[in-house]
Design a protein around this motif. Structure first.
Motif, PDB file in Angstrom:
ATOM      1  N   HIS A 156       0.839  -1.208   0.000  1.00  0.00           N
ATOM      2  CA  HIS A 156       0.000   0.000   0.000  1.00  0.00           C
ATOM      3  C   HIS A 156       0.872   1.255   0.000  1.00  0.00           C
ATOM      4  N   PHE A 157       0.208   2.363  -0.245  1.00  0.00           N
ATOM      5  CA  PHE A 157       0.880   3.641  -0.375  1.00  0.00           C
ATOM      6  C   PHE A 157       0.080   4.658   0.427  1.00  0.00           C
ATOM      7  N   ILE A 158       0.745   5.356   1.351  1.00  0.00           N
ATOM      8  CA  ILE A 158       0.056   6.401   2.125  1.00  0.00           C
ATOM      9  C   ILE A 158       0.893   7.677   2.068  1.00  0.00           C
ATOM     10  N   GLU A 159       0.322   8.667   1.442  1.00  0.00           N
ATOM     11  CA  GLU A 159       1.030   9.921   1.197  1.00  0.00           C
ATOM     12  C   GLU A 159       0.362  11.052   1.983  1.00  0.00           C
ATOM     13  N   HIS A 160       1.144  12.050   2.308  1.00  0.00           N
ATOM     14  CA  HIS A 160       0.575  13.260   2.924  1.00  0.00           C
ATOM     15  C   HIS A 160      -0.051  14.084   1.800  1.00  0.00           C
ATOM     16  N   ILE A 161      -1.231  13.715   1.443  1.00  0.00           N
ATOM     17  CA  ILE A 161      -1.905  14.341   0.306  1.00  0.00           C
ATOM     18  C   ILE A 161      -3.403  14.295   0.588  1.00  0.00           C
ATOM     19  N   GLY A 162      -4.107  15.362   0.249  1.00  0.00           N
ATOM     20  CA  GLY A 162      -5.560  15.389   0.434  1.00  0.00           C
ATOM     21  C   GLY A 162      -5.962  14.869   1.803  1.00  0.00           C
ATOM     22  N   GLY A 207       5.494   9.979   0.506  1.00  0.00           N
ATOM     23  CA  GLY A 207       4.940  10.275  -0.824  1.00  0.00           C
ATOM     24  C   GLY A 207       5.575   9.298  -1.758  1.00  0.00           C
ATOM     25  N   GLY A 208       5.276   9.471  -2.984  1.00  0.00           N
ATOM     26  CA  GLY A 208       4.688  10.460  -3.804  1.00  0.00           C
ATOM     27  C   GLY A 208       5.420  11.819  -3.922  1.00  0.00           C
ATOM     28  N   CYS A 209       4.713  12.657  -4.652  1.00  0.00           N
ATOM     29  CA  CYS A 209       5.233  14.000  -4.906  1.00  0.00           C
ATOM     30  C   CYS A 209       5.561  14.713  -3.607  1.00  0.00           C
ATOM     31  N   GLY A 241      14.150   9.142  -4.525  1.00  0.00           N
ATOM     32  CA  GLY A 241      13.451  10.027  -5.467  1.00  0.00           C
ATOM     33  C   GLY A 241      12.097   9.462  -5.857  1.00  0.00           C
ATOM     34  N   ASN A 242      11.213  10.357  -6.274  1.00  0.00           N
ATOM     35  CA  ASN A 242       9.886   9.961  -6.753  1.00  0.00           C
ATOM     36  C   ASN A 242       9.568  10.724  -8.031  1.00  0.00           C
ATOM     37  N   GLU A 243       9.160  10.012  -9.054  1.00  0.00           N
ATOM     38  CA  GLU A 243       8.733  10.626 -10.325  1.00  0.00           C
ATOM     39  C   GLU A 243       9.680  11.754 -10.722  1.00  0.00           C
ATOM     40  N   ASP A 246       5.447   1.033  -7.631  1.00  0.00           N
ATOM     41  CA  ASP A 246       5.075   1.584  -6.329  1.00  0.00           C
ATOM     42  C   ASP A 246       3.951   2.616  -6.383  1.00  0.00           C
ATOM     43  N   GLU A 247       3.338   2.761  -7.550  1.00  0.00           N
ATOM     44  CA  GLU A 247       2.045   3.450  -7.651  1.00  0.00           C
ATOM     45  C   GLU A 247       1.273   2.834  -8.808  1.00  0.00           C
ATOM     46  N   TRP A 248       0.075   2.374  -8.532  1.00  0.00           N
ATOM     47  CA  TRP A 248      -0.792   1.879  -9.601  1.00  0.00           C
ATOM     48  C   TRP A 248      -2.252   2.065  -9.184  1.00  0.00           C
ATOM     49  N   ASN A 308      -8.539   8.609  -1.432  1.00  0.00           N
ATOM     50  CA  ASN A 308      -7.704   9.057  -2.540  1.00  0.00           C
ATOM     51  C   ASN A 308      -7.969   8.172  -3.744  1.00  0.00           C
ATOM     52  N   LEU A 309      -7.004   8.128  -4.656  1.00  0.00           N
ATOM     53  CA  LEU A 309      -7.124   7.306  -5.853  1.00  0.00           C
ATOM     54  C   LEU A 309      -7.301   5.837  -5.451  1.00  0.00           C
ATOM     55  N   HIS A 310      -8.146   5.146  -6.122  1.00  0.00           N
ATOM     56  CA  HIS A 310      -8.313   3.677  -6.007  1.00  0.00           C
ATOM     57  C   HIS A 310      -8.187   3.157  -4.565  1.00  0.00           C
TER      58      HIS A 310
HETATM   59  O1  AHR Z   1      -0.785   9.290  -6.010  1.00  0.00           O
HETATM   60  C1  AHR Z   1      -0.889  10.657  -6.295  1.00  0.00           C
HETATM   61  C2  AHR Z   1       0.328  11.225  -6.990  1.00  0.00           C
HETATM   62  O2  AHR Z   1       0.459  10.576  -8.211  1.00  0.00           O
HETATM   63  C3  AHR Z   1       1.653  11.002  -6.319  1.00  0.00           C
HETATM   64  O3  AHR Z   1       1.983  11.994  -5.408  1.00  0.00           O
HETATM   65  C4  AHR Z   1       2.617  11.054  -7.459  1.00  0.00           C
HETATM   66  O4  AHR Z   1       3.773  10.293  -7.212  1.00  0.00           O
HETATM   67  C5  AHR Z   1       1.804  10.600  -8.649  1.00  0.00           C
HETATM   68  O5  AHR Z   1       1.928  11.445  -9.716  1.00  0.00           O
END
Ligand code: AHR
Length: 480
Positions: free
Chosen positions: A22-28, A69-71, A172-174, A294-296, A350-352
């Motif tokens: 799983h992926f847990i980002e400080h986002i939204g 993250g993520g971004c 690094g990420n993206e 690591d993101e899908w 968040n997404l999916h």
């Molecule tokens: O999952 C949302 C964002 O999508 C992530 O921050 C980024 O890595 C990707 O573009």
């Protein structure tokens, strides 16, 4: 009548439990009002984390959590998330509608969550806006033995005398996008610079280099050879690609054609894995570098989730999203010789996502149930399967049991199939779990939290099994 051939002598490899990551980002709304409600909240919590969510997450055996993250990782300063006084920062990823990053969740809290749910930690280190020394200090803080370095002593002062166990680090990420918009050659140079410095502090943990975006093989062609030093040595264990299958129509009110479109986009994951792997092999790096996804997941337009667009990227998940998850996990199982880890994006709000939460509400999505149906694959031996195109299938063997997971990709026709076990002798009866709904737009809401949920059934292993259109089944049979 369709047939699923299980070619037992042909083992693909061991399914790394981390494919179910799983992926847990400080986002939204992932953390604040999602996972994290705070220690003083009236909402039941375990040291600040939403209790209900923690317990349900633990039940599906999450093998690994990727953070922060993520971004977000590319502007993260780890020092903001330790100690008593935590600064509040701007963050585009949380900072809509006047929301800032409070850093209430930092290294210690994240590691506490990992321990609560039994998951390994995967840290995404910032490469774009800090120096290698800054990340080396983070590693020193987390990994140095008790009572040794000044940073280890600071960790002890902050409540954790023993080193943290962090087996996976992304560097690094993206970096082809939000992580600096770099050229592949430049990123590869930066990666080597960071890895050289970090390896001293991180010992034998796995390092993952930033992989490609979707079908951008130019990145793979540039980065993979660029990771080699002048002796041809690669100091990376993984190439961490991202593939979001995106959207097709409305997240909850899609047409049959849009169902087909999204399923076809999700199925591209297989070709992307194969092509990236072929490039890794072409550069002779296959014994060192494994693929990490690591993101899908699906990426629908904002606004369909309960926060009605307040939480960035929050979306509802229907049976269509569950099918995308089911077929994607089958692809990972069937390519477990190439893929080392995968992390669905993202866990909550968040997404999916697997969970939707807000205030006192917390529900699971149909995608959660897929991870539950599939959890027995973790650590099992994947075997070759041959099946009709209407079915997405994978199969594995563990502890004397066969587990077959099947999705009926058609939104129009039910399917009936038999299990043809080549080289395996099966018990007469098996246990099944079915996730299906007469309306493929069905989803769970705060008002109707159990509209979509699995049912248990028994089946005869030598008789046909029926799978409704858009249905997903997990079939388990003892091997005799
Ligand atoms: O999952 C949302 C964002 O999508 C992530 O921050 C980024 O890595 C990707 O573009």
């Amino acid at each position: 009548m369709k047939k699923i051939y299980l070619v037992h002598p042909q083992k693909i490899g061991t399914i790394a439990p981390e494919l179910y990551g799983h992926f847990i980002e400080h986002i939204g709304g992932v953390f604040y009002d999602g996972l994290w409600v705070g220690k003083d909240s009236p909402i039941p919590n375990i040291r600040g984390f939403r209790k209900d969510l923690v317990e349900k997450l633990k039940a599906i055996h999450p093998p690994v959590l990727r953070w922060p993250g993520g971004c977000f990782a590319e502007t993260y300063d780890w020092r903001d998330g330790i100690g008593e006084e935590r600064p509040t920062r701007i963050s585009w990823w949380t900072g809509r509608d006047g929301r800032y990053e409070p850093n209430a969740v930092g290294t210690h809290e994240f590691m506490d969550l990992c321990e609560m749910v039994g998951a390994k930690a995967y840290f995404a280190a910032n490469l774009t806006t800090v120096s290698p020394l800054h990340i080396r200090d983070w590693m020193d803080y987390c990994l140095s033995p008790r009572g040794t370095t000044t940073l280890a002593k600071e960790r002890e002062k902050n409540g954790h005398p023993e080193p943290f166990d962090i087996p996976f680090w992304g560097i690094g990420n993206e970096n082809w996008g939000g992580g600096g918009r770099m050229r592949p050659e430049f990123y590869a140079d930066e990666y080597r610079r960071f890895a050289t410095v970090l390896r001293n502090a991180a010992g034998d943990t796995e390092f993952y280099a930033c992989g490609s975006d979707s079908e951008d093989y130019n990145w793979t062609h540039g980065v993979v050879p660029g990771l080699k030093d002048r002796r041809g040595r690669i100091d990376a264990e993984g190439f961490a690609m991202h593939y979001y299958c995106g959207k097709a129509g409305d997240p909850v009110a899609f047409t049959e054609e849009e169902w087909d479109e999204l399923i076809a986009k999700a199925q591209k994951m297989e070709a992307i894995i194969k092509r990236n792997w072929n490039i890794i092999c072409a550069h002779g790096a296959q014994d060192k570098l494994k693929l990490i996804v690591d993101e899908w997941g699906c990426w629908h337009p904002d606004g369909s989730g309960p926060s009605k667009g307040y939480n960035l990227f929050e979306q509802q998940s229907t049976m269509r999203d569950a099918m995308v998850a089911a077929l994607t996990l089958n692809i990972f199982n069937n390519h477990c010789d190439k893929v080392r880890m995968a992390n669905v994006a993202q866990l909550v709000n968040n997404l999916h996502c697997l969970f939707l939460a807000g205030g006192a509400n917390c529900i699971v999505t149909p995608t959660y149930h897929v991870f539950d149906l599939y959890k027995g694959h973790q650590g099992a031996e994947a075997i070759q399967v041959i099946a009709d195109d209407q079915l997405s299938v994978s199969a594995s063997v563990k502890d004397g049991k066969l587990l077959v997971t099947v999705g009926n990709l058609s939104c129009r026709e039910d399917a009936t199939f038999t299990l043809e076990s080549l080289g395996l002798s099966l018990a007469a009866k098996g246990k099944g779990r079915l996730l299906a709904h007469g309306d493929l737009h069905a989803h769970n809401t705060f008002e109707e939290p159990e509209r979509v949920q699995p049912v248990d059934f028994e089946f005869d292993a030598d008789q046909p099994v029926s799978l409704p259109k858009g249905g997903i089944a997990a079939l388990e049979v003892e091997i005799i």
